[in-house]
Write a protein that holds these residues in place. Sequence first.
Motif, mmCIF file in Angstrom:
data_model
loop_
_atom_site.group_PDB
_atom_site.id
_atom_site.type_symbol
_atom_site.label_atom_id
_atom_site.label_comp_id
_atom_site.label_asym_id
_atom_site.label_seq_id
_atom_site.Cartn_x
_atom_site.Cartn_y
_atom_site.Cartn_z
ATOM 1 N N VAL A 15 0.684 -1.190 -0.025
ATOM 2 C CA VAL A 15 -0.111 -0.008 0.112
ATOM 3 C C VAL A 15 0.957 1.173 -0.098
ATOM 4 O O VAL A 15 0.823 2.323 -0.988
ATOM 5 C CB VAL A 15 -0.871 -0.216 1.387
ATOM 6 N N ALA A 16 1.749 1.238 0.712
ATOM 7 C CA ALA A 16 2.932 2.398 0.939
ATOM 8 C C ALA A 16 3.533 2.466 -0.253
ATOM 9 O O ALA A 16 3.698 3.649 -0.882
ATOM 10 C CB ALA A 16 3.854 2.149 1.876
ATOM 11 N N SER A 17 3.950 1.553 -1.187
ATOM 12 C CA SER A 17 4.301 1.411 -2.475
ATOM 13 C C SER A 17 3.593 2.130 -3.501
ATOM 14 O O SER A 17 4.159 3.275 -4.098
ATOM 15 C CB SER A 17 4.924 0.215 -2.864
ATOM 16 N N PHE A 18 2.477 1.781 -3.443
ATOM 17 C CA PHE A 18 1.411 2.396 -4.331
ATOM 18 C C PHE A 18 1.211 3.893 -3.968
ATOM 19 O O PHE A 18 1.018 4.709 -5.057
ATOM 20 C CB PHE A 18 -0.071 1.657 -4.271
ATOM 21 N N LEU A 19 1.028 4.401 -2.828
ATOM 22 C CA LEU A 19 1.028 5.828 -2.303
ATOM 23 C C LEU A 19 2.402 6.517 -3.144
ATOM 24 O O LEU A 19 2.080 7.607 -3.516
ATOM 25 C CB LEU A 19 0.739 6.156 -0.957
ATOM 26 N N GLU A 29 9.369 9.313 3.748
ATOM 27 C CA GLU A 29 8.267 10.036 4.894
ATOM 28 C C GLU A 29 7.436 8.710 5.293
ATOM 29 O O GLU A 29 7.420 7.691 4.597
ATOM 30 C CB GLU A 29 7.386 10.958 3.969
ATOM 31 N N GLU A 30 7.300 8.928 6.546
ATOM 32 C CA GLU A 30 6.255 7.759 7.311
ATOM 33 C C GLU A 30 4.713 7.841 6.748
ATOM 34 O O GLU A 30 4.403 9.098 6.841
ATOM 35 C CB GLU A 30 6.493 7.799 8.760
ATOM 36 N N ILE A 31 4.468 6.856 6.211
ATOM 37 C CA ILE A 31 3.018 6.900 5.601
ATOM 38 C C ILE A 31 1.890 6.353 6.773
ATOM 39 O O ILE A 31 2.130 5.111 7.192
ATOM 40 C CB ILE A 31 2.790 6.174 4.386
ATOM 41 N N ASP A 32 0.871 7.163 6.986
ATOM 42 C CA ASP A 32 -0.084 6.925 7.758
ATOM 43 C C ASP A 32 -1.069 6.079 6.954
ATOM 44 O O ASP A 32 -2.005 6.795 6.371
ATOM 45 C CB ASP A 32 -0.690 8.084 8.749
ATOM 46 N N LEU A 33 -1.353 4.780 7.186
ATOM 47 C CA LEU A 33 -2.123 4.109 6.554
ATOM 48 C C LEU A 33 -3.299 3.894 6.996
ATOM 49 O O LEU A 33 -4.552 3.406 6.683
ATOM 50 C CB LEU A 33 -1.644 2.587 6.154
ATOM 51 N N ASP A 34 -3.825 4.634 8.127
ATOM 52 C CA ASP A 34 -4.935 4.518 8.889
ATOM 53 C C ASP A 34 -5.614 6.031 8.525
ATOM 54 O O ASP A 34 -6.321 6.748 9.560
ATOM 55 C CB ASP A 34 -4.949 4.427 10.407
ATOM 56 N N ARG A 35 -5.565 6.378 7.384
ATOM 57 C CA ARG A 35 -6.342 7.697 7.176
ATOM 58 C C ARG A 35 -7.595 7.647 6.099
ATOM 59 O O ARG A 35 -7.175 7.374 4.931
ATOM 60 C CB ARG A 35 -5.228 8.768 6.443
ATOM 61 N N PRO A 36 -8.689 7.629 6.621
ATOM 62 C CA PRO A 36 -9.783 7.229 5.758
ATOM 63 C C PRO A 36 -9.906 8.053 4.425
ATOM 64 O O PRO A 36 -10.534 7.731 3.365
ATOM 65 C CB PRO A 36 -11.158 7.303 6.379
ATOM 66 N N GLU A 37 -9.498 9.475 4.589
ATOM 67 C CA GLU A 37 -9.513 10.226 3.453
ATOM 68 C C GLU A 37 -8.452 9.930 2.335
ATOM 69 O O GLU A 37 -8.488 10.276 1.126
ATOM 70 C CB GLU A 37 -9.307 11.795 3.869
ATOM 71 N N LEU A 38 -7.486 9.177 2.689
ATOM 72 C CA LEU A 38 -6.426 8.498 1.758
ATOM 73 C C LEU A 38 -6.723 7.299 1.067
ATOM 74 O O LEU A 38 -6.300 6.841 0.128
ATOM 75 C CB LEU A 38 -5.234 8.734 2.537
ATOM 76 N N ILE A 39 -7.112 6.237 2.008
ATOM 77 C CA ILE A 39 -7.333 4.808 1.738
ATOM 78 C C ILE A 39 -8.610 4.430 2.288
ATOM 79 O O ILE A 39 -9.173 4.500 3.084
ATOM 80 C CB ILE A 39 -6.076 4.052 2.462
ATOM 81 N N GLU A 40 -9.199 3.785 1.108
ATOM 82 C CA GLU A 40 -10.504 2.928 1.050
ATOM 83 C C GLU A 40 -10.146 1.574 1.232
ATOM 84 O O GLU A 40 -9.789 1.142 0.256
ATOM 85 C CB GLU A 40 -11.356 3.376 0.114
#
Length: 50
Positions: A15-19, A29-40
């Motif tokens: 997921v981080a790679s896709f972003l 950068e550290e990616i916050d994967l628990d952001r509903p506006e960013l990830i469904e």
Amino acid sequence: MRGQIVGLAHGRGDVASFLRRAGLADGAEEIDLDRPELIEWRGGDLDTWR
């Protein structure tokens, strides 16, 4: 990404790679994967992988 399916993730790293490839995060950068506006999440959530 932006309404389009870009691949199948098998873990958080995918997921981080896709972003990063979409320009939504840089490599250091550290990616916050628990952001509903960013990830469904579909068929699971941040900690649930089939």
